[in-house]
Write an enzyme that holds these catalytic residues in place. Structure first.
Site, mmCIF file in Angstrom:
data_model
loop_
_atom_site.group_PDB
_atom_site.id
_atom_site.type_symbol
_atom_site.label_atom_id
_atom_site.label_comp_id
_atom_site.label_asym_id
_atom_site.label_seq_id
_atom_site.Cartn_x
_atom_site.Cartn_y
_atom_site.Cartn_z
ATOM 1 N N ASP A 307 0.821 -1.207 0.000
ATOM 2 C CA ASP A 307 0.000 0.000 0.000
ATOM 3 C C ASP A 307 0.857 1.259 0.000
ATOM 4 O O ASP A 307 1.944 1.299 0.584
ATOM 5 C CB ASP A 307 -0.893 -0.011 1.249
ATOM 6 C CG ASP A 307 -1.839 1.163 1.308
ATOM 7 O OD1 ASP A 307 -2.709 1.260 0.434
ATOM 8 O OD2 ASP A 307 -1.692 1.998 2.228
ATOM 9 N N GLU A 360 0.818 -0.541 -5.092
ATOM 10 C CA GLU A 360 -0.139 0.537 -5.302
ATOM 11 C C GLU A 360 0.693 1.820 -5.364
ATOM 12 O O GLU A 360 1.033 2.406 -4.344
ATOM 13 C CB GLU A 360 -1.159 0.619 -4.159
ATOM 14 C CG GLU A 360 -2.266 1.613 -4.456
ATOM 15 C CD GLU A 360 -2.656 2.484 -3.272
ATOM 16 O OE1 GLU A 360 -3.680 3.161 -3.354
ATOM 17 O OE2 GLU A 360 -1.914 2.503 -2.269
#
Length: 627
Positions: A307, A360
């Site tokens: 993330d 991401e």
């Protein structure tokens, strides 16, 4: 902990720290208990308080190692699985005493309680067949249709106070659902322990512990094990970018900024009000690298989706001028974070065959999904955030204006092969007032359903692996709420939602059965435009190829107007079968189409020797293939 362990730890190259730091039940000279080991280099003294000693902070002091590593160790007799404990740390810097949970704890009390729990991670796995053959199912030329889910709100139990499913319940229900719908992988929003449920797990404190909200570590292993036996891969969201500053956690751990940068311009994230890891500190790199390896080693994770990579890469991320510190070359790149990501990816690919890492990363940082030895970051794949935003913006427009914005659908192909992309329709787009995917579509309910099917058809035809957040597969109308279940009744009560659901199931099956839709996702020879600039009709057409010459023609009509007699050039004559049509009556559409297929004409078009004359229903996507 051996001298070599300490050496690797201090060098930032020990990625198995969970085997020697933390709490480990064992027997010493016939005496059952647990060995505790903690890194706290600025502590005057460290003790362990817990159920096993009446929470007396003076009963069991840990002893500092002689080597200056800052590690305190000690064996505590009678400590057993299930006992709750915390470390008591007296700082030599501040003179204050702190109670902290174990950074390497394998289990935590259920929040809002915050103690660590003595635990044994032994488990008898039954996924040997999956693990042995994972490399063939989990590599870049395999089909990936990913179902992204938040475990606490996917499905709840209303008769028991609307509680979430436990891990073992989810194993059966979610596993069977994924088999029914045909998804190849499950991606879970972070299951690592987190104090605030509303963070969805993205404010992680337990980097080695699945959240106890849904059961024990063995219960979570059972979930992964069961999915593997069903042939479904498991992707875990993982957050090495920042951590919450809760008093019992990693922040200001031993009276100093141990895990985070001391300078708030580098150690505090203004958006998330959280601490930023100090990637320049070797021991912190070992801690994070060990966490990544832990989930692949102990819990058999098949991929980690990392993330907020962009926030790690840039020192000025979300910071105005004057509120960030340049690197030693005067640039804005976080050199420590870059080296950490490269080292982590290299270690995972080296040690765990068949595992993938997915970034991401929301900027144009080059070579995210290229090997570190070529200058890349070493990830296997990267989320295509630009594609997601562009295509959703287009689908929300009134169709009368779409001819002027066709590049929102086509621009992604200009940079498509710069990375190995995943096409995400993720949780980020259905929260914080953004509405659901259904709500983003233009028109009345019938048109919304048709547009959603069209969107999914274009997504599955477009090169790249596919990801869909839970609820999108049946057209969830309400924005996602982590405190409530999905609206499952829509499937039973509405033909339109049931049609979207059936379309997604058929797309998953269709993709898995046709290598031309996945085998060359990341290679240019796998895709050709037929026409990418038909603005008058707002129609896109393209061909996907497999390595052995198989092909599928995909055509999307992005207006509600039916196009009859529409001519498309194709490279092969004969009969072309209409394999899928999103306007089929079984999907809630009008039932218009091409009566099962058409014969190619000898008259060429679009630079190809043959052509098809087709009917394109309004707001539809059709797939045709040579018979």
């Amino acid at each position: 902990m051996s001298d070599y362990d300490v050496y690797l730890f201090k060098e930032g190259r020990h990625f198995r720290l969970y085997r020697c730091l933390g709490c480990h039940p064992m027997e010493v000279d016939g005496q059952p208990g647990a060995l505790f080991a903690l890194w706290a280099p600025n502590a005057e003294w460290v003790s362990v308080a817990g159920d096993f000693n009446g929470w007396d902070p003076d009963s069991h002091r840990l002893y500092p190692r002689w080597d200056g590593s800052g590690i305190f160790e000690g064996f505590v007799p009678f400590a057993k699985a299930g006992d709750v404990y915390k470390y008591v740390i007296r700082s030599r810097v501040t003179g204050e005493t702190y109670e902290k949970t174990d950074p390497f704890g394998f289990l935590f009390e259920c929040p809002p309680r915050s103690g660590s729990v003595v635990w044994d991670l032994s488990y008898s796995w039954g996924d040997g067949e999956w693990m042995e053959g994972r490399g063939a199912k989990n590599w870049l030329e395999s089909p990936w249709t990913i179902y992204e889910a938040h475990l606490g709100s996917w499905q709840r139990v209303p008769e028991e106070g609307n509680r979430p499913l436990y891990y073992r319940e989810a194993a059966e229900r979610l596993g069977n659902y994924l088999r029914e719908t045909g998804f190849t992988h499950l991606e879970l929003l972070p299951v690592m322990e987190h104090p605030f449920y509303g963070s969805w797990g993205y404010q992680t404190l337990g980097y080695f512990a699945p959240t106890s909200r849904y059961g024990s570590p063995q219960d979570f292993m059972c979930l992964v094990d069961h999915l593997h036996r069903l042939g479904i891969g498991v992707i875990l969201d993982w957050v090495p970018s920042h951590f919450p500053k809760d008093g019992h956690g990693l922040g200001f751990f031993d009276g100093t900024c141990l895990f985070e940068h001391q300078d708030p311009r580098k150690g505090y994230h203004p958006d998330w009000k959280s601490g930023i890891f100090n990637y320049d500190r070797p021991e912190v790199v070992s801690f994070l690298g060990s966490s990544a390896a832990f989930w692949c080693d102990v819990y058999h994770a098949d991929a980690l989706r990392v993330d907020a990579v962009a926030s790690m890469l840039y020192l000025d991320y979300s910071r105005p001028p004057g509120e960030w510190v340049p690197n030693r070359y005067g640039g804005r790149e976080n050199l420590g974070a870059i080296e950490f990501l490269r080292a982590m990816n290299a270690e995972l690919y080296r040690s765990f065959p068949g595992v993938e890492t997915i970034a991401e990363e929301s900027t144009s940082w080059p070579m995210v999904s290229r090997p570190a030895f070529l200058g890349g970051l070493g990830f296997g794949m990267k989320w295509n955030m630009g594609w997601m935003h562009d295509v959703l913006r287009h689908m929300s427009r009134d169709p009368i204006h779409r001819r002027w914005h066709l590049e929102e659908l086509t621009f992604g192909l200009w940079y498509n092969y710069s990375e190995n992309f995943v096409l995400p329709l993720s949780h980020d787009e259905v929260v914080h007032g953004k509405g659901s995917l259904w709500g983003k579509m233009w028109g009345d309910p019938w048109q919304r359903a048709a547009a959603l099917r069209l969107l999914y058809g274009w997504m599955y035809c477009h090169p790249g692996k596919k990801l869909l957040f839970m609820g999108g597969e049946f057209g969830q109308e309400a924005e996602w709420d982590h405190d409530r279940s999905l609206d499952w009744h829509l499937i039973a009560q509405s033909d339109l939602h049931r049609g979207v659901f059936q379309w997604v199931k058929d797309l998953n099956r269709f993709l898995r059965e046709r290598p031309c839709l996945y085998q060359l996702d990341f290679q240019r020879e796998g895709f050709q435009w037929v026409d990418c600039d038909d603005r008058d009709n707002v129609v896109l057409s393209c061909i996907r190829f497999s390595r052995d010459g198989g092909m599928v023609l995909g055509i999307g009509n992005f207006t509600p107007v039916t196009r009859r007699g529409y001519v498309v050039g194709v490279p092969r004559g004969g009969f072309w079968r209409e394999a899928l049509n999103s306007d089929g009556a079984c999907y809630g559409g009008s039932g218009e189409g091409n009566l099962g297929g058409v014969w190619a004409r000898d008259q060429g078009s679009h630079g190809r020797p043959f052509s098809l004359e087709l009917t394109l229903p309004g707001h539809s996507f059709i797939f045709l293939e040579p018979a």
